[in-house]
Design an enzyme around this catalytic site. Structure first.
Site, PDB file in Angstrom:
ATOM      1  N   LEU A   1     -24.598  18.590  22.540  1.00 17.09           N
ATOM      2  CA  LEU A   1     -23.904  18.466  21.254  1.00 17.09           C
ATOM      3  C   LEU A   1     -24.100  17.056  20.713  1.00 17.09           C
ATOM      4  O   LEU A   1     -24.023  16.081  21.449  1.00 17.09           O
ATOM      5  CB  LEU A   1     -22.402  18.734  21.420  1.00 17.09           C
ATOM      6  CG  LEU A   1     -21.963  20.127  21.850  1.00 17.09           C
ATOM      7  CD1 LEU A   1     -20.459  20.296  21.603  1.00 17.09           C
ATOM      8  CD2 LEU A   1     -22.724  21.225  21.138  1.00 17.09           C
TER       9      LEU A   1
ATOM     10  N   HIS B   1     -16.814  15.293  21.844  1.00 11.85           N
ATOM     11  CA  HIS B   1     -15.776  14.262  21.693  1.00 11.85           C
ATOM     12  C   HIS B   1     -14.445  14.766  22.266  1.00 11.85           C
ATOM     13  O   HIS B   1     -13.691  14.005  22.873  1.00 11.85           O
ATOM     14  CB  HIS B   1     -15.568  13.927  20.215  1.00 11.85           C
ATOM     15  CG  HIS B   1     -16.766  13.348  19.529  1.00 11.85           C
ATOM     16  ND1 HIS B   1     -17.538  14.060  18.643  1.00 11.85           N
ATOM     17  CD2 HIS B   1     -17.318  12.115  19.611  1.00 11.85           C
ATOM     18  CE1 HIS B   1     -18.510  13.281  18.197  1.00 11.85           C
ATOM     19  NE2 HIS B   1     -18.405  12.113  18.762  1.00 11.85           N
TER      20      HIS B   1
ATOM     21  N   GLY C   1     -16.712   9.459  14.657  1.00 14.03           N
ATOM     22  CA  GLY C   1     -16.205  10.581  13.877  1.00 14.03           C
ATOM     23  C   GLY C   1     -17.161  11.755  13.844  1.00 14.03           C
ATOM     24  O   GLY C   1     -18.053  11.863  14.681  1.00 14.03           O
TER      25      GLY C   1
END
Ligand code: PAF
Length: 280
Positions: free
Chosen positions: A186, A37, A31
């Site tokens: 990231l 992602h 998450g």
């Protein structure tokens, strides 16, 4: 997008897709989703007709004293991003759905050898936790293909080895690391950086690029390159755990004369521990 928390609901949805002959791609995450992602999700969409994403902060891959409790949990924002990205099913289980009996590693399958050294030397038990949860998620989702990022390069190698060794009928696809404009990979943990540390952080990637370029230019004194890189990182404020030149698939120390490989690093910067790598 369907959003489910229980293995039963997940299984029913997957079974109906399977009955309809749909190919299923899976992206496991913890998450706090960012563009890295979403790049995994894009790849997943290109590889299959249905995309399942899990959001689960896995307790067994955090050592005592690591950031399990404070790890950023942003499920509602994650849900919106996944829906906008065209994901078909979000699986966001509670801990007891993944660990019905006890929150502990699955000792029935040892971590493959590619998971020794590097991260394992500084985060003992980390890959046991990753393997445990990925194996459990693979059992529940039973995907045709699963997508992992190259940023966690050793993790990618460990998962590939697990699938190969256990003979799981799952393809593993990988996606290049997504970076900020200044080169910083990231990561959800970048938010632990102060403004000053954030300015320093891209030096990690720059240092690794220099090491890779030196090897590409014919430098063979790998140990010296590694220690110079560690020194350079210390000089700008990092506390490096390792900088290592390794073979791309086995992660064994790079053979003298090799021009292709991967340079991997982990370094602490303030409260954050950053990892990165450059494949050359
Ligand atoms: O890379 C991650 O985010 C995690 O290690 C993973 C693969 C989702 C397992 O918890």
């Amino acid at each position: 997008m369907w959003a489910v928390t229980g293995p039963g609901d997940l299984g029913a949805r997957i079974a109906s897709w399977r009955a309809g002959g749909r190919r299923i791609a899976f992206v496991p995450t913890m998450g706090n989703l960012h563009a890295g992602h979403l790049a995994l999700v894009q790849r997943a969409r290109a590889l299959a007709e249905r995309v399942v994403v899990s959001v689960f902060v896995n307790p067994t891959q955090f050592a005592p004293g690591e950031d399990y409790d404070s790890y950023p949990r942003t499920l509602e924002a994650d849900r919106r991003r996944l829906e906008a990205a065209g994901v078909d099913l979000l699986f966001a289980p509670e801990v007891r759905a993944i660990y019905p009996h006890a929150v502990q590693i699955d000792a029935s399958y040892p971590v493959p050898t590619v998971g020794q050294g590097l991260e394992d030397a500084f985060r003992p038990g980390f890959f046991s936790g990753v393997i445990t949860v990925v194996k459990r998620l693979f059992d529940l989702v039973a995907p045709d293909v699963a997508v992992f990022g190259e940023k966690d390069y050793q993790q990618l190698c460990v998962v590939r080895a697990m699938v190969r060794e256990l003979g799981l009928p799952i393809d593993i696809a990988s996606v290049e690391t997504v970076r900020e404009a200044d080169g910083l990979a990231l990561s959800s943990r970048n938010q632990y950086l102060s403004a000053h540390e954030r300015e320093i952080a891209p030096q990690l990637q720059r240092t690794l690029r220099e090491v890779a370029a030196a090897v590409g230019a014919g430098e063979t004194a790998f140990a010296r390159l590694e220690s110079q890189a560690m020194e350079r990182l210390r000089g700008v404020g990092f506390v490096p755990d390792y900088v290592c030149l390794r073979a791309v698939e086995t992660l064994r120390p790079l053979a003298v004369g090799a021009r292709a490989g991967v340079v991997l690093a982990a370094a602490r910067l303030g409260r954050a521990r950053l990892i990165d790598n450059v494949i050359f």
